[in-house]
Write a protein that holds these residues in place. Sequence first.
Motif, short mmCIF file in Angstrom:
data_model
loop_
_atom_site.label_atom_id
_atom_site.label_comp_id
_atom_site.label_asym_id
_atom_site.label_seq_id
_atom_site.Cartn_x
_atom_site.Cartn_y
_atom_site.Cartn_z
N ASN A 1 -3.74 -5.86 22.90
CA ASN A 1 -2.49 -5.60 22.29
C ASN A 1 -2.19 -3.88 21.82
OD1 ASN A 1 -1.05 -7.52 24.22
ND2 ASN A 1 -2.71 -8.74 22.88
N TYR A 2 -2.69 -2.86 21.67
CA TYR A 2 -3.10 -2.22 20.96
C TYR A 2 -1.28 -1.48 20.88
CZ TYR A 2 -4.39 1.61 18.55
OH TYR A 2 -5.05 2.58 17.29
N GLY A 3 -1.70 -1.39 21.91
CA GLY A 3 0.28 -0.36 21.84
C GLY A 3 1.43 -0.89 20.82
N TYR A 4 1.07 -2.86 20.84
CA TYR A 4 1.99 -3.66 19.54
C TYR A 4 2.11 -2.67 18.16
CZ TYR A 4 3.87 -6.76 17.37
OH TYR A 4 4.42 -7.92 16.43
N TYR A 5 0.18 -3.14 18.12
CA TYR A 5 0.25 -3.10 16.55
C TYR A 5 -0.07 -1.61 15.88
CZ TYR A 5 -1.44 -8.06 16.94
OH TYR A 5 -1.58 -9.63 17.00
N ARG A 6 -0.46 -0.96 17.39
CA ARG A 6 -0.40 0.44 16.76
C ARG A 6 0.99 0.69 16.22
NH1 ARG A 6 1.12 6.05 20.14
NH2 ARG A 6 0.49 7.46 18.87
N ASN A 7 2.08 0.33 17.01
CA ASN A 7 3.16 0.59 16.46
C ASN A 7 4.17 -0.25 14.89
OD1 ASN A 7 4.46 2.52 18.28
ND2 ASN A 7 4.65 1.35 19.90
N LEU A 8 3.44 -1.30 15.15
CA LEU A 8 3.77 -2.09 13.97
C LEU A 8 3.17 -1.55 12.66
CD1 LEU A 8 4.81 -5.21 12.83
CD2 LEU A 8 2.12 -6.10 14.09
N PHE A 9 2.04 -0.86 12.37
CA PHE A 9 1.45 -0.15 11.54
C PHE A 9 1.31 0.87 11.63
CE2 PHE A 9 -0.87 -4.25 11.86
CZ PHE A 9 -1.78 -5.30 10.44
N GLY A 10 2.28 1.66 12.23
CA GLY A 10 2.67 3.05 11.87
C GLY A 10 1.11 4.05 12.42
N VAL B 1 -9.44 -8.81 16.19
CA VAL B 1 -9.91 -7.90 16.39
C VAL B 1 -9.79 -7.15 18.24
CG1 VAL B 1 -12.19 -5.40 16.72
CG2 VAL B 1 -11.59 -6.94 14.41
N GLY B 2 -10.42 -8.44 18.46
CA GLY B 2 -9.81 -8.31 20.38
C GLY B 2 -9.09 -7.87 20.86
N PHE C 1 -9.11 1.14 13.27
CA PHE C 1 -7.84 1.22 13.16
C PHE C 1 -7.88 -0.71 12.94
CE2 PHE C 1 -5.87 5.67 14.10
CZ PHE C 1 -6.70 5.92 13.18
N ALA C 2 -8.31 -0.56 14.43
CA ALA C 2 -8.88 -2.64 14.05
C ALA C 2 -9.05 -3.37 13.71
CB ALA C 2 -9.48 -2.61 15.93
N PHE C 3 -10.00 -3.01 12.96
CA PHE C 3 -10.78 -3.59 12.27
C PHE C 3 -9.78 -3.43 10.79
CE2 PHE C 3 -15.92 -4.16 12.83
CZ PHE C 3 -15.18 -4.26 13.68
#
Length: 273
Positions: free
Chosen positions: A174-183, A168-169, A193-195
């Motif tokens: 790196n939220y921008g990357y994971y946001r794009n990865l998961f749409g 989660v940390g 979202f992170a959880f």
Amino acid sequence: MKNLNESAKSKGVVIFAFNSAHVDYVGIADQTSKLIEKNLKLPITLVTDLSAEPNFNYDLILRAESKEGNFRFARDGKTYEWRNFDRYRVYDLSPYDETILLDTDYLVLDDSLLKLFLQPFDYRLMYQMQTPKELNKDEMGPQSLPMVWATVGLFRKSPMSKMFFDMVGKIQRNYGYYRNLFGIREGNYRNDFAFSMANIILNGYTLTPEQSIPWPMTTIEDTIHSMTVTNKFITVKYQNNADVISRQNLHIMDKNYLLSSQFKKFVESVCNE
């Protein structure tokens, strides 16, 4: 919390409450903690900012610098700030071997969360949310995976739980990357979202029942006029109608109600049962 047995210290509740310009989350925590004390009889640790002035007799108060918050649109059409970063730090901050992690707006009205500790698990999350009228099937985006809710969760100190909160940390940083990865459609960081992403990654991109709290979280989304409770039922009154539901824990979205004198009277009535 002087009335608690030392044996209960291995279990406890942790609440994160950081005030914003619009909402006194610490004040809400002071009231909802009374319900936790009444129904769970566990010690409560509050994680808050340096300037907060809590009025509840917490087992422990941990203070941290308040980071810049996110902004979100509420149902009244206004934009509100809320500070929701660093929830992943709960693994290291919690003084308990077994922890219940709660949002300030989660009302504990029974002891069902305690019963989960009778079962083996590393961590458990809320997989489903419902209103009094229907089951909600929220997703993080139109082509994304189903989301879980960070409003309430449980964990034991274990390697698996540590991996979860470390992930989660990593996602937060790196939220921008994971946001794009998961749409994910929303630009704001959300612990939900992170959880969700951390849970999916650690469990081979599946939602496994071993990590699920085995009932949906009931959420009251509308503006509340008043609430009353009996041994069996909760009545939630709105401006023009009402819901009567079985007695259970509730997630309340209406922060104005949680800061009202009406809510204080509701808490007092529960605590005097």
